[in-house]
Design an enzyme around this catalytic site. Structure first.
Site, PDB file in Angstrom:
ATOM      1  NE  ARG A  62      -1.792   1.855   3.561  1.00 31.14           N
ATOM      2  CZ  ARG A  62      -1.499   1.146   4.645  1.00 31.14           C
ATOM      3  NH1 ARG A  62      -1.996  -0.051   4.820  1.00 31.14           N
ATOM      4  NH2 ARG A  62      -0.678   1.634   5.569  1.00 31.14           N
ATOM      5  CE1 TYR A 115     -17.609  10.795 -15.622  1.00 29.80           C
ATOM      6  CE2 TYR A 115     -16.160  11.041 -13.734  1.00 29.80           C
ATOM      7  CZ  TYR A 115     -16.984  10.256 -14.516  1.00 29.80           C
ATOM      8  OH  TYR A 115     -17.184   8.943 -14.186  1.00 29.80           O
ATOM      9  CG  ASP A 187      -9.898  15.583 -15.580  1.00 28.25           C
ATOM     10  OD1 ASP A 187      -9.180  14.968 -16.398  1.00 28.25           O
ATOM     11  OD2 ASP A 187     -10.894  15.075 -15.042  1.00 28.25           O
ATOM     12  CE  LYS A 212     -12.872   7.482 -18.641  1.00 31.03           C
ATOM     13  NZ  LYS A 212     -12.662   7.466 -17.193  1.00 31.03           N
TER      14      LYS A 212
END
Length: 392
Positions: A62, A115, A187, A212
């Site tokens: 982690r 978004y 973004d 994406k």
């Protein structure tokens, strides 16, 4: 627009072309075997050489994992930043950033066509912490200035935006943010670092949904943050570990693999999108085409200045309203009806009922007759034929 993108940021790779960085940054041959592709370190914990004797700084995956480290180094190099951080999803990256930057009573400006998932995060989650937000057209510098308050700590930008393909002048808003003592968050998912590098234009933080274009093959979910400020980088890394929504090693490896072909894919996405836009502009059923490469697009000049090319995302509106738009989506065959974007295959969707259903009834509601395309890298002729039959 320049023909070759180089990275000149402080990440240690100045002067190398983007294409070279995409393949080599962070991708060191395995020291044990010489494997040219970094291994997938599918491991949770690491043997220590005595208490506190860590090998390479790794103790628990982690906190850090060698495969994720390779990806994070690559991300920083591509965006010209000091530090990249990889997360389990784009929204996990946004959540970590907001928890790092904001406290109860703070204020954020978000785009009027953000978004849907980002809007939901602000409206349904962040607002419960006592953080306020307001909506503004980030393509209008005066509108952003008017939305500033004494409590504004961040200006959030998507450029190009999702799904209306709005363009924001990053350099201009960087000046506004700096004057207000706020962070400018960009973004960069739609453009990718190949087409646009916000940090070089003055942004403080770059956000990606690596699901994406970075991954590029519709087979992985991931998110990223890239920053230059070393203090902010340390704060984000602390919260990344404390909150734990990190990218797993296999997901990191898949994104690294996808990034190696990002430049050639983005060139093809942009070329195919340009041909599709030309057809849509002349189709009798199409009432409006939204694409920053069009000279009549209100953000065209800014996009031409800050982007290498105009990308593979296209939105358009059709006569007949919502039902007609839904019919076109349902009639497509080569364009797959589905959410997400940025894969090698072309996708079509109805934002009002799919990706942006969460903004229905708000100031961010999208037109009911809007269709969004993620133009893939198939034959442009085949894609054009499919759209023509879908439009009837």
């Amino acid at each position: 627009m320049s023909d070759e993108r180089t990275t000149e940021g402080p990440g240690g790779h100045s002067g190398q072309s983007f294409e070279t960085l995409a393949i080599h940054a962070g991708n060191t041959a395995d020291p044990l075997t010489g494997a040219v592709v970094p291994p997938i370190y599918q491991v949770s914990t690491y043997k220590q050489d005595g208490v506190g004797g860590l090998r390479g700084g790794y103790e628990y995956s982690r906190s850090a994992n060698p495969t994720r480290t390779a990806l994070e180094e690559n991300l920083a190099a591509l965006e010209g930043g000091r530090r990249g951080l990889a997360f389990a999803s784009g929204l996990a990256a946004e959540d970590c950033l907001l928890r790092t930057l904001l406290s109860p009573g703070d204020h954020v400006i978000i785009p009027n066509d953000a978004y849907g998932g980002t809007f939901r995060l602000f409206a349904k989650v962040v607002s419960r912490w006592g953080v306020e937000f307001s909506v503004a057209d980030t393509g209008d510098v005066a509108a952003v200035r008017a939305a500033l308050t004494e409590k504004t700590k961040a200006i959030w930008v998507e450029t190009p935006s999702n799904p209306l393909l709005g363009i924001t002048d990053i350099a201009a808003l960087a000046t506004v943010a700096q004057g207000a003592g706020a962070k400018l968050v960009v973004d960069n998912t739609f453009a990718s670092p190949y087409l646009q590098q916000p940090l070089a234009l003055g942004a403080d933080v770059v956000v990606h949904s690596m699901t994406k274009y970075m991954g590029g093959h519709s087979d992985v979910v991931g998110g990223a943050l890239v920053v230059n400020d070393p203090d902010l980088a340390e704060e984000l890394a602390y919260h990344q570990n404390a909150m734990g929504a990190v990218a797993g090693p296999f997901d990191a490896w898949l994104v690294l693999r996808g990034i190696k072909t990002l430049a050639v894919r983005m060139d093809r996405h942009s070329e195919n999108a340009t041909r599709i836009v030309e057809m849509l502009k002349s189709h009798p059923r199409v009432t409006r085409v939204l694409y920053p490469g069009l000279p009549e697009h209100p953000g065209h000049e800014i996009a031409a200045k800050q982007m290498k090319s105009f990308g593979g995302m296209v939105s358009f509106q059709v006569e007949g309203g919502e039902e007609a738009a839904v019919e076109v989506c349902n009639r497509a065959r080569l364009f797959t009806l589905g959410e997400s974007l940025g894969g090698v295959e072309s996708l079509i969707e109805h934002p009002g009922r799919m990706t942006h259903a969460s903004v229905a009834g708000s100031a961010l509601e999208v037109p009911a007759d809007l269709i969004r395309l993620s133009v893939g890298i198939e034959s442009a002729d085949d894609l054009l034929a499919d759209l023509r039959q879908a439009l009837g």
